[in-house]
Write a protein that holds these residues in place. Sequence first.
Motif, PDB file in Angstrom:
ATOM      1  N   VAL A 174      81.483 -97.353  54.503  1.00 20.84           N
ATOM      2  CA  VAL A 174      81.321 -96.254  53.874  1.00 20.84           C
ATOM      3  C   VAL A 174      79.860 -95.670  53.946  1.00 20.84           C
ATOM      4  O   VAL A 174      79.033 -96.714  53.794  1.00 20.84           O
ATOM      5  CB  VAL A 174      81.989 -96.233  52.429  1.00 20.84           C
ATOM      6  CG1 VAL A 174      81.067 -97.109  51.439  1.00 20.84           C
ATOM      7  CG2 VAL A 174      81.939 -94.727  51.886  1.00 20.84           C
ATOM      8  N   CYS A 175      79.372 -94.430  54.071  1.00 22.53           N
ATOM      9  CA  CYS A 175      78.291 -93.845  54.357  1.00 22.53           C
ATOM     10  C   CYS A 175      78.081 -92.643  53.461  1.00 22.53           C
ATOM     11  O   CYS A 175      78.817 -91.728  53.497  1.00 22.53           O
ATOM     12  CB  CYS A 175      78.031 -93.763  55.871  1.00 22.53           C
ATOM     13  SG  CYS A 175      78.257 -95.180  56.845  1.00 22.53           S
ATOM     14  N   VAL A 202      76.547 -96.492  47.192  1.00 19.78           N
ATOM     15  CA  VAL A 202      78.040 -96.743  47.359  1.00 19.78           C
ATOM     16  C   VAL A 202      78.497 -98.277  47.446  1.00 19.78           C
ATOM     17  O   VAL A 202      77.478 -99.031  47.748  1.00 19.78           O
ATOM     18  CB  VAL A 202      78.615 -96.022  48.779  1.00 19.78           C
ATOM     19  CG1 VAL A 202      78.653 -94.634  48.802  1.00 19.78           C
ATOM     20  CG2 VAL A 202      77.596 -96.611  50.012  1.00 19.78           C
ATOM     21  N   SER A 203      79.600 -98.577  46.925  1.00 18.98           N
ATOM     22  CA  SER A 203      80.122 -99.775  46.861  1.00 18.98           C
ATOM     23  C   SER A 203      81.497-100.088  46.846  1.00 18.98           C
ATOM     24  O   SER A 203      82.089 -99.367  46.264  1.00 18.98           O
ATOM     25  CB  SER A 203      79.522-100.613  45.559  1.00 18.98           C
ATOM     26  OG  SER A 203      79.864-101.774  45.478  1.00 18.98           O
ATOM     27  N   PHE A 204      82.030-100.965  47.553  1.00 23.08           N
ATOM     28  CA  PHE A 204      83.357-101.211  47.611  1.00 23.08           C
ATOM     29  C   PHE A 204      83.692-102.155  46.302  1.00 23.08           C
ATOM     30  O   PHE A 204      83.141-103.037  46.206  1.00 23.08           O
ATOM     31  CB  PHE A 204      83.917-101.716  48.877  1.00 23.08           C
ATOM     32  CG  PHE A 204      84.281-100.783  49.892  1.00 23.08           C
ATOM     33  CD1 PHE A 204      85.205-100.148  50.261  1.00 23.08           C
ATOM     34  CD2 PHE A 204      83.043-100.795  50.990  1.00 23.08           C
ATOM     35  CE1 PHE A 204      85.497 -99.343  51.293  1.00 23.08           C
ATOM     36  CE2 PHE A 204      83.353 -99.772  52.052  1.00 23.08           C
ATOM     37  CZ  PHE A 204      84.426 -99.154  52.160  1.00 23.08           C
ATOM     38  N   ASP A 205      85.068-102.136  45.826  1.00 24.26           N
ATOM     39  CA  ASP A 205      85.542-103.123  44.878  1.00 24.26           C
ATOM     40  C   ASP A 205      86.042-104.111  45.881  1.00 24.26           C
ATOM     41  O   ASP A 205      86.055-104.144  47.259  1.00 24.26           O
ATOM     42  CB  ASP A 205      86.682-102.377  43.875  1.00 24.26           C
ATOM     43  CG  ASP A 205      88.107-102.252  44.698  1.00 24.26           C
ATOM     44  OD1 ASP A 205      88.168-102.294  45.938  1.00 24.26           O
ATOM     45  OD2 ASP A 205      88.975-102.133  43.900  1.00 24.26           O
ATOM     46  N   THR A 265      71.803 -92.091  53.740  1.00 23.40           N
ATOM     47  CA  THR A 265      70.918 -92.398  52.506  1.00 23.40           C
ATOM     48  C   THR A 265      71.636 -93.780  51.830  1.00 23.40           C
ATOM     49  O   THR A 265      70.691 -94.277  51.327  1.00 23.40           O
ATOM     50  CB  THR A 265      71.227 -91.524  51.245  1.00 23.40           C
ATOM     51  OG1 THR A 265      72.477 -91.188  50.926  1.00 23.40           O
ATOM     52  CG2 THR A 265      70.496 -89.846  51.500  1.00 23.40           C
ATOM     53  N   CYS A 266      72.617 -94.190  52.365  1.00 20.71           N
ATOM     54  CA  CYS A 266      73.123 -95.492  51.772  1.00 20.71           C
ATOM     55  C   CYS A 266      74.476 -95.711  52.694  1.00 20.71           C
ATOM     56  O   CYS A 266      75.134 -95.036  53.097  1.00 20.71           O
ATOM     57  CB  CYS A 266      73.516 -95.519  50.385  1.00 20.71           C
ATOM     58  SG  CYS A 266      74.597 -94.252  49.640  1.00 20.71           S
ATOM     59  N   ALA A 267      74.807 -97.182  52.545  1.00 21.14           N
ATOM     60  CA  ALA A 267      75.912 -97.529  53.257  1.00 21.14           C
ATOM     61  C   ALA A 267      76.587 -98.683  52.667  1.00 21.14           C
ATOM     62  O   ALA A 267      75.718 -99.559  52.013  1.00 21.14           O
ATOM     63  CB  ALA A 267      75.704 -97.721  54.772  1.00 21.14           C
ATOM     64  N   ALA A 268      77.782 -99.141  52.700  1.00 22.74           N
ATOM     65  CA  ALA A 268      78.495-100.361  52.317  1.00 22.74           C
ATOM     66  C   ALA A 268      79.633-100.723  53.424  1.00 22.74           C
ATOM     67  O   ALA A 268      80.521 -99.740  53.906  1.00 22.74           O
ATOM     68  CB  ALA A 268      78.989-100.339  50.815  1.00 22.74           C
ATOM     69  N   TYR A 269      79.685-101.848  53.591  1.00 23.32           N
ATOM     70  CA  TYR A 269      80.687-102.431  54.637  1.00 23.32           C
ATOM     71  C   TYR A 269      81.861-103.252  53.752  1.00 23.32           C
ATOM     72  O   TYR A 269      81.230-104.029  53.059  1.00 23.32           O
ATOM     73  CB  TYR A 269      80.185-103.160  55.745  1.00 23.32           C
ATOM     74  CG  TYR A 269      81.255-103.671  56.577  1.00 23.32           C
ATOM     75  CD1 TYR A 269      81.900-102.932  57.589  1.00 23.32           C
ATOM     76  CD2 TYR A 269      81.082-105.248  56.788  1.00 23.32           C
ATOM     77  CE1 TYR A 269      82.745-103.696  58.192  1.00 23.32           C
ATOM     78  CE2 TYR A 269      81.965-105.656  57.606  1.00 23.32           C
ATOM     79  CZ  TYR A 269      82.753-104.836  58.316  1.00 23.32           C
ATOM     80  OH  TYR A 269      83.644-105.600  59.289  1.00 23.32           O
TER      81      TYR A 269
END
Length: 147
Positions: free
Chosen positions: A36-37, A71-74, A24-28
């Motif tokens: 992250v997924c 999702v999101s990374f700092d 459903t979502c992902a961030a690199y």
Amino acid sequence: AQKTKTKRWRLVGKHFFHQPAKLTCAAYHSRSDMLVCGFGHGVFTMHRLGGPGSFELVQTLSISQEKISAVSFDETGDWIAVGCARLGQLVVWEWQSEAYVYKQQGHYFDVNACAYAPDGSMLATASDDHKVKVWSAQTGSCFVTFS
């Protein structure tokens, strides 16, 4: 005349998540090579992409019965903001210590997006409740709501 060099892409590997629900979502995060997924059954996974053909599972965590919607990374890649559908919940996870930084119930409907400020001091969430909330990354408290 200037000659343009054409780049060609090729498939070097195929990897699978082996999850029973839709992605459903992902961030690199490029500096740490972490992906992250989020999935439709409330699970998110972290993978290290250490180069061509590398897809190492680092963590799998179930945080909800509802889908992970954002999702999101700092900026450092240490904290992951996770938005949950239907719960209006924001979860911040510190993956190296495998601990929750905080869990907040701030929206009434799906959290559709989350993003950290470039310096990592703030986190914004957007929701189907037609609101954008800005949170202090340090304390986890919402200090402004736009509607």
